[in-house]
Structures are given as structure tokens and as C-alpha cells.
Design an enzyme around this catalytic site. Structure first.
Site, mmCIF file in Angstrom:
data_model
loop_
_atom_site.group_PDB
_atom_site.id
_atom_site.type_symbol
_atom_site.label_atom_id
_atom_site.label_comp_id
_atom_site.label_asym_id
_atom_site.label_seq_id
_atom_site.Cartn_x
_atom_site.Cartn_y
_atom_site.Cartn_z
ATOM 1 N N TYR A 124 0.763 -1.240 0.475
ATOM 2 C CA TYR A 124 -0.143 0.204 -0.102
ATOM 3 C C TYR A 124 0.648 1.059 0.077
ATOM 4 O O TYR A 124 0.393 2.220 -1.319
ATOM 5 C CB TYR A 124 -1.038 0.256 1.490
ATOM 6 C CG TYR A 124 -1.798 1.033 1.307
ATOM 7 C CD1 TYR A 124 -3.050 1.205 0.812
ATOM 8 C CD2 TYR A 124 -1.709 1.778 1.912
ATOM 9 C CE1 TYR A 124 -3.925 2.107 1.068
ATOM 10 C CE2 TYR A 124 -2.465 3.683 2.136
ATOM 11 C CZ TYR A 124 -3.699 3.439 1.644
ATOM 12 O OH TYR A 124 -4.353 4.535 2.002
ATOM 13 N N LYS A 153 1.380 4.432 -2.992
ATOM 14 C CA LYS A 153 0.519 5.696 -2.369
ATOM 15 C C LYS A 153 2.700 6.258 -2.969
ATOM 16 O O LYS A 153 2.087 7.682 -3.793
ATOM 17 C CB LYS A 153 0.354 5.978 -1.458
ATOM 18 C CG LYS A 153 -0.815 5.139 -0.370
ATOM 19 C CD LYS A 153 -1.723 5.965 -1.862
ATOM 20 C CE LYS A 153 -3.139 5.231 -1.171
ATOM 21 N NZ LYS A 153 -4.948 5.826 -2.411
#
Ligand code: NDP
Length: 243
Positions: free
Chosen positions: A148, A152
């Protein structure tokens, strides 16, 4: 209608729940004509009933479907790349499949959707604006968020490149990077009270964000009040990243 966004058409992805849903309501209340793209059809149907937005059901993990959705949404004046997924695992257990799934939705889809929109703006001479919804996980080594966080960080990098390449056309691109925000995603990731407690202790304001507090910053960046803001990676984190 009246309001900051009167007469502006704004495409919001991941609009069915959480931050995206609140952003759609806020933008519509300020006069925008919103095109809401998300996955679950029932969320979209209720959102259309509540806000009068147009809806588009799509799985953004599918690259061709993501681009086709963006084509169908044209013409727009602004884009909010908000859809995102989180799957948690210790770094050593993060699989190739998990990494690819997360990258496809959190980084590849925002690029593909923004390409379609930006090409159209360049062709028509429209000075549009894009907000990418990133995370403090791009800036901090968040435990169990390896894939994750990488996705990002990739999204922030896209923001910077887009700001650089699209800026000369008058197109602004910015990231908002929220700390834990009280949405269905956060309930899944931060429901363990011990984990939540140690996170709260690191946030100077000693609380998590409300979706409205992220949506209002998205709206600011979309608005003319932010006309000189381009390429910002903007924490919405109660001071977390400087603590
Ligand atoms: P939620 O999970 O609450 O909502 C996400 C929305 O995006 C849902 O409507 C979901 O639809 C949609 N979506 C997810 N995957 C896809 C897909 N493949 N195709 C189309 N739509 C999709 O998330 P949040 O509101 O919490 O998060 C919004 C953004 O903010 C994300 O990018 C997230 O990474 C980021 N963020 C969130 C934080 C938090 O603590 N909540 C903190 C920092 C950043 P469906 O439910 O139908 O799958």
C-alpha cells in the site's frame, strides 16, 4: 446553481463509500455536476439519489475499463483520483499478487484515468485540475502496509511528474495525504485498539481524521483559491508527519 463549483463537471473515483462519497456530496452541494465512478452498484444508486450525481460502475483494477470509464465521463473540468484499496500483511509475507492488485487500483488506474482527461484538456485548451488521494503511508514506514505504501509513493511521484508536464498547459495536479480517516477502509485496517492507540499517540491533534476534513481539502485544491498550488504533496494528518 450557486457555489464555488457552479457549472463545473468533476469526475470522482471511488465515490461509493468513505472519503469519495463525502467529497461527492460536498462538491455537489457547492454547485458541481459530479460524475461518480465506483465499484458497488448499490452504493452508486443511493449516492445518485442523495446528490443528483451521474454514476458509472467500473472496476478500476481493469486497465481498459478504467480508461473507457474516463472517456465516457468526458468532458470534465476536474478529476479526483480517490479510489484505493488496502490489503495488510507483514513485509515478509507480502505476495506478488497482493502487490499487483494494489498497484493496479492505487497507482495505475489514477494514471490511466488522468491520461484520458489530460489529453482531452490539452486538445481543448482547458485548464483543468486533478487531485490524487494518496496517504501518509507514502511518507512514513507504516507497519503492514508495504504494498500500500509503495502504491501511494508511486501515486505521489505521478503527482509530481504530472505537475511538471501538465503545468505548462495550466493544468494543476496535487496530492492529499490523509492520516487514518474514519471510513470503512480504516475500520478494516485500524480496528485493533492497541494499534489505534499507538497511532493516535503519534498524531499531535490526538485524533483520527473525519472524511469531511479530507474532502474539504480536496475541494480547496480543486478550487480557484488554490490557483498557484501545483505538485503539492499535502498531508491532512493532524501534524503526524512533522511530529
Ligand atoms: P473505502 O474503502 O471506505 O472506500 C473506497 C471506495 O473506492 C469504495 O467506494 C470502493 O468501492 C471504491 N473502490 C475501491 N476499489 C475500486 C475499484 N477497483 N474500482 C472502482 N472503485 C473502487 O476507502 P476510503 O474512503 O477510506 O479511502 C479513499 C482513499 O483515501 C483511498 O485512496 C485510500 O487509500 C485513501 N486513504 C484512506 C485513509 C483512511 O484511513 N481511510 C488514509 C489515507 C488515505 P467498493 O467498496 O465497491 O469496492
Amino acid at each position: 446553481g450557486a457555489g464555488r463549483f457552479a457549472g463545473r463537471r468533476i469526475l470522482v473515483t471511488g465515490a461509493g463509500k468513505g472519503i469519495g462519497r463525502v467529497a461527492v456530496a460536498m462538491l455537489a452541494a457547492e454547485g458541481a455536476e459530479v460524475i461518480a465512478a465506483s465499484r458497488a452498484p448499490d452504493d452508486l444508486a443511493s449516492l445518485a439519489a442523495e446528490t443528483g450525481c451521474r454514476i458509472h460502475a467500473v472496476d478500476l483494477a481493469d486497465a481498459a475499463a478504467a480508461a473507457a470509464m474516463a472517456e465516457a465521463a468526458l468532458p470534465v473540468d476536474a478529476l479526483v483520483n480517490n479510489a484505493g484499496i488496502a490489503e495488510l500483511a507483514p513485509f515478509v509475507d507480502t505476495t506478488a499478487e497482493m502487490f499487483d492488485r494494489i498497484m493496479a487500483v492505487n497507482a495505475r488506474a489514477p494514471m490511466l484515468v488522468a491520461q484520458v482527461v489530460a489529453r482531452d484538456w490539452i486538445r481543448r485548451g482547458v485548464k483543468g485540475t486533478i487531485v490524487n488521494v494518496s496517504s501518509i503511508a507514502s511518507l512514513w514506514g507504516t507497519p503492514d502496509h508495504a504494498a500500500y505504501g509503495a502504491s501511494k509513493a508511486a501515486l505521489d511521484s505521478l503527482t509530481m511528474t504530472m505537475a511538471q508536464e501538465l503545468g505548462p498547459f495550466g493544468i494543476r495536479t496535487n496530492s492529499v495525504n490523509p492520516v487514518v480517516t474514519l471510513t470503512p477502509m480504516a475500520e478494516r485496517a485500524w480496528s485493533d485498539p492497541a494499534k489505534a492507540g499507538s497511532m493516535l499517540a503519534r498524531i499531535p491533534l490526538r485524533r483520527f481524521a473525519q472524511p469531511e476534513e479530507v474532502a474539504s481539502v480536496i475541494a480547496f485544491l480543486l478550487s480557484d483559491a488554490a490557483s498557484m498550488v501545483n505538485g503539492a504533496i499535502l498531508p491532512v494528518d493532524g501534524g503526524f508527519t512533522v511530529a
